[in-house]
Design an enzyme around this catalytic site. Structure first.
Site, PDB file in Angstrom:
ATOM      1  N   ASN A  32      -2.570  -6.783  -3.712  1.00  0.00           N
ATOM      2  CA  ASN A  32      -1.675  -5.999  -2.878  1.00  0.00           C
ATOM      3  C   ASN A  32      -0.679  -5.240  -3.736  1.00  0.00           C
ATOM      4  OD1 ASN A  32      -0.738  -5.599   0.069  1.00  0.00           O
ATOM      5  ND2 ASN A  32       1.147  -5.991  -1.053  1.00  0.00           N
ATOM      6  N   GLU A  33      -0.736  -3.927  -3.668  1.00  0.00           N
ATOM      7  CA  GLU A  33       0.180  -3.086  -4.438  1.00  0.00           C
ATOM      8  C   GLU A  33       0.313  -3.601  -5.867  1.00  0.00           C
ATOM      9  OE1 GLU A  33       3.980  -2.474  -2.507  1.00  0.00           O
ATOM     10  OE2 GLU A  33       3.140  -0.962  -1.203  1.00  0.00           O
ATOM     11  N   GLU A  43      -0.511   1.332   4.558  1.00  0.00           N
ATOM     12  CA  GLU A  43       0.737   0.847   5.162  1.00  0.00           C
ATOM     13  C   GLU A  43       1.594   2.064   5.466  1.00  0.00           C
ATOM     14  OE1 GLU A  43       2.859  -2.185   2.989  1.00  0.00           O
ATOM     15  OE2 GLU A  43       0.989  -3.228   2.513  1.00  0.00           O
TER      16      GLU A  43
HETATM   17  C1  GLA Z   1       4.974  -3.302   0.685  1.00  0.00           C
HETATM   18  C2  GLA Z   1       4.032  -4.482   0.845  1.00  0.00           C
HETATM   19  C3  GLA Z   1       4.042  -5.062   2.226  1.00  0.00           C
HETATM   20  C4  GLA Z   1       5.451  -5.154   2.767  1.00  0.00           C
HETATM   21  C5  GLA Z   1       6.079  -3.773   2.764  1.00  0.00           C
HETATM   22  C6  GLA Z   1       7.492  -3.735   3.308  1.00  0.00           C
HETATM   23  O1  GLA Z   1       4.368  -2.148   0.950  1.00  0.00           O
HETATM   24  O2  GLA Z   1       2.719  -4.141   0.474  1.00  0.00           O
HETATM   25  O3  GLA Z   1       3.463  -6.334   2.177  1.00  0.00           O
HETATM   26  O4  GLA Z   1       6.184  -6.013   1.964  1.00  0.00           O
HETATM   27  O5  GLA Z   1       6.164  -3.329   1.453  1.00  0.00           O
HETATM   28  O6  GLA Z   1       7.549  -4.266   4.561  1.00  0.00           O
END
Ligand code: GLA
Length: 584
Positions: free
Chosen positions: A157-158, A232
């Site tokens: 994730n990211e 997202e």
């Molecule tokens: C990032 C993360 C998510 C969440 C958002 C903020 O994009 O990938 O999991 O934490 O920020 O809500």
């Protein structure tokens, strides 16, 4: 093969052109009896897909264990989504961020000194392998390639916001493939991190809340062909204790959604329905100052915390209808709410007097961290005796995250990590006086390098410059149920200091409610054994969401753990929520 395919100009589903119009909904933030309702409302807003993370730490509270009951029944969630005609994007991490405790990484990993999370550290990877060995067999039968709802699976994730170890990302992708995941894989990153966070051969997607054109252009630059997707699209935000309640204007969010869809992009609205950080599950941020996230994860989303359509619901449906078929059904009505009930808390039981319910303490020459005593959430109680009477300065290298300090049972102050507090003074009444520190884990950091967030007292603890050499460290892991039955409540017990307070109330018919804790300071609430989460008078959140399925017709039991003291002996269940002021 049925399912999702990635082609030059976008997605194909079962061979036909397809646009993903998805919304985030985390099963672990919603009472399982409400999953079906929330999923139906997702379809009715015009979504064809929902997205969920998987919280490793909740499924595996201990190494070797993998829970799939109740709120963790992912199989049931996938089946309910399929029954609603929805597709699913699954994001199993292992790291998920999500304002979730430790970003989903189990705290027992931190018991291993020197572990490097989210890297090729063999100690970390071995644990991830065990996690995927337990999880992937649950997901595999539901993959799109086998006619199931799971369209695609996210890798990490990211990751680009954290590291640049491409071999680590490759390893996670390989574990997914080896575990039978044969649907498309994807990564997601914010525009500036797209290069570091992606993997060749894996679809890159982008995360943003605004500046739609710039975000999509950044993605196009690094990935010249294939589907454009915002994984997202942040339509609201989360809250932290001590700040104002955040929101995003409906008009602004709807205009950006329109821009995204007009550009031909696929989207996952983050969040469609945020839900609640029940129990001890909230995370925290730390960009120099530790900031814990509140209990509500309402997120100012189209479906609010109680599952009722908010203004964004109608606005987003209208936007989606310009690009895709939307069910021709009315906007769902809000759910029924409980009429106000005042609940007198008539009996109390001191926390310290019941410490033994949670097991005996461990004696050592220094305070042990929460992870060293095998505990994940809740509180740790530290006890030592003071060598001398008289003025004393207590110094703690690191308090994680909030220590209430007592001398011979009397409160003398609080050390808050958030305030960068490390020291306090008091007068010891006698040689041999008992020093106690009740330390709360307020949520492990879920973003950035701070995810190596061990809890309890960390580092040196001294009194007048000298280390105390005998400490008893006692775990108070309140997240597991069972201990309540051991509490010895009495009507005459003192109402000050850390104590449980209990009361009963009767209702005719369960309905959603919001628990107001006006007059109380800080603590936790359970109804019929279900942990609603933390309350704190500093706000912004002033009520806790009580899902209807937690309540029973007839008699109900409510227990509050108040850490300081209350100006009242009652709480109130109400029909409306108060997430706090929106401006300073
Ligand atoms: C990032 C993360 C998510 C969440 C958002 C903020 O994009 O990938 O999991 O934490 O920020 O809500």
């Amino acid at each position: 093969m049925p399912g999702l395919d990635i082609v030059e100009d976008g997605f194909r589903l079962d061979g036909e052109p397809f646009r993903i119009i998805s919304g985030g909904i985390h099963y672990f933030r919603i009472h399982p009896d409400q999953w079906a309702d929330r999923l139906r409302k997702a379809r009715l807003m015009g979504l064809n897909t929902v997205e969920t993370y998987v919280p490793w730490n909740l499924h595996a509270p201990r190494r070797g264990e993998f829970r799939t009951n109740g709120i963790l029944d992912l199989t049931r969630f996938l089946e309910l989504a399929a029954a609603e005609g929805l597709r699913v994007l699954v994001r199993p991490g292992p790291y998920i961020c999500a304002e979730w405790e430790g970003g989903g990484l189990p705290s027992w990993l931190l018991a291993q000194e020197g572990i490097a999370m989210r890297s090729c550290d063999p100690v970390f990877l071995a644990a991830v392998e065990e996690y995927f060995d337990a999880l992937l067999p649950l997901i595999s039968p539901h993959l799109g390639s086998r006619g199931g709802p799971v369209l695609a699976v996210q890798v990490e994730n990211e990751y680009g916001a954290y590291g640049s170890d491409t071999d680590y990302l490759k390893h996670i992708a390989k574990l997914l493939r080896d575990g039978g995941v044969d649907v498309p894989l994807f990564t997601c990153d914010q525009p500036a991190d797209l290069a570091r966070g992606g993997l060749d051969g894996v679809l890159r997607t982008v995360n943003f809340g605004s500046r739609v054109d710039a975000g999509l252009a950044a993605l196009r630059e690094i990935q010249p062909t294939g589907p454009l997707m915002c994984s997202e699209f942040w339509i609201g935000w989360f809250d932290r204790w001590g700040a104002v309640h955040k929101g995003r204007s409906t008009q602004d969010a709807a205009a950006d959604l329109d821009r995204l869809l007009a550009a031909g992009a696929s989207v996952n609205i983050y969040m469609f329905h945020g839900g609640t950080n029940f129990g001890f599950s909230n995370g925290a941020n730390d960009k120099g100052t530790y900031r814990p996230t509140v209990t509500s994860y309402d997120y100012d989303a189209p479906l609010d915390e109680a599952g009722d359509p908010a203004a964004k619901y109608a606005a987003f449906r209208e936007v989606i209808a310009r690009y895709a078929p939307v069910p021709d059904e009315p906007i769902p009505a809000p759910g029924s709410k409980l009429a106000p009930v005042r609940v007198p808390l008539t009996e109390s039981a001191g926390l310290f007097e019941h410490a033994e319910l949670f097991g005996s303490g461990v004696e050592a020459s220094r305070p042990l961290s929460m992870e060293e005593i095998g505990q994940s959430f809740g509180f740790v109680l530290y006890r030592a005796s003071l060598p001398d009477a008289g003025p004393a300065v207590l110094r703690v290298e690191d308090v994680r995250d909030r220590a209430q300090v007592f001398i011979d049972g009397q409160p003398v102050g609080v050390l808050e990590r958030e305030n960068h507090e490390h020291a306090m003074s008091f007068v010891a009444p006698r040689a041999g006086a008992v020093l106690e520190l009740l330390v709360e884990n307020l949520g492990r950091v879920n973003y950035g390098q701070g995810i190596h967030d061990r809890k309890g007292l960390i580092g040196d603890v001294t009194v007048n410059g000298a280390a105390l050499d005998t400490w008893i460290t006692t775990a108070l892991p309140l997240e597991e149920s069972g201990w309540e039955s051991g509490l010895r409540f009495s009507a005459s017990a003192a109402r000050v200091g850390p104590a449980f307070h209990r009361g009963e109330f009767e209702i005719d018919e369960p309905a959603d409610a919001f628990l107001a804790t006006d007059g109380w300071t800080k603590g936790h609430v359970w109804i019929n054994g279900f942990a609603l989460g933390r309350y704190w008078s500093r706000g912004p959140q002033a009520t806790l969401y009580v899902p209807a399925p937690v309540l029973r017709s007839g008699r109900n039991e409510l227990v509050v753990l108040e850490l300081h003291g209350s100006a009242t002996n009652a709480v109130e269940l109400r029909g409306s929520s108060d997430l706090g002021i929106t401006e300073e």
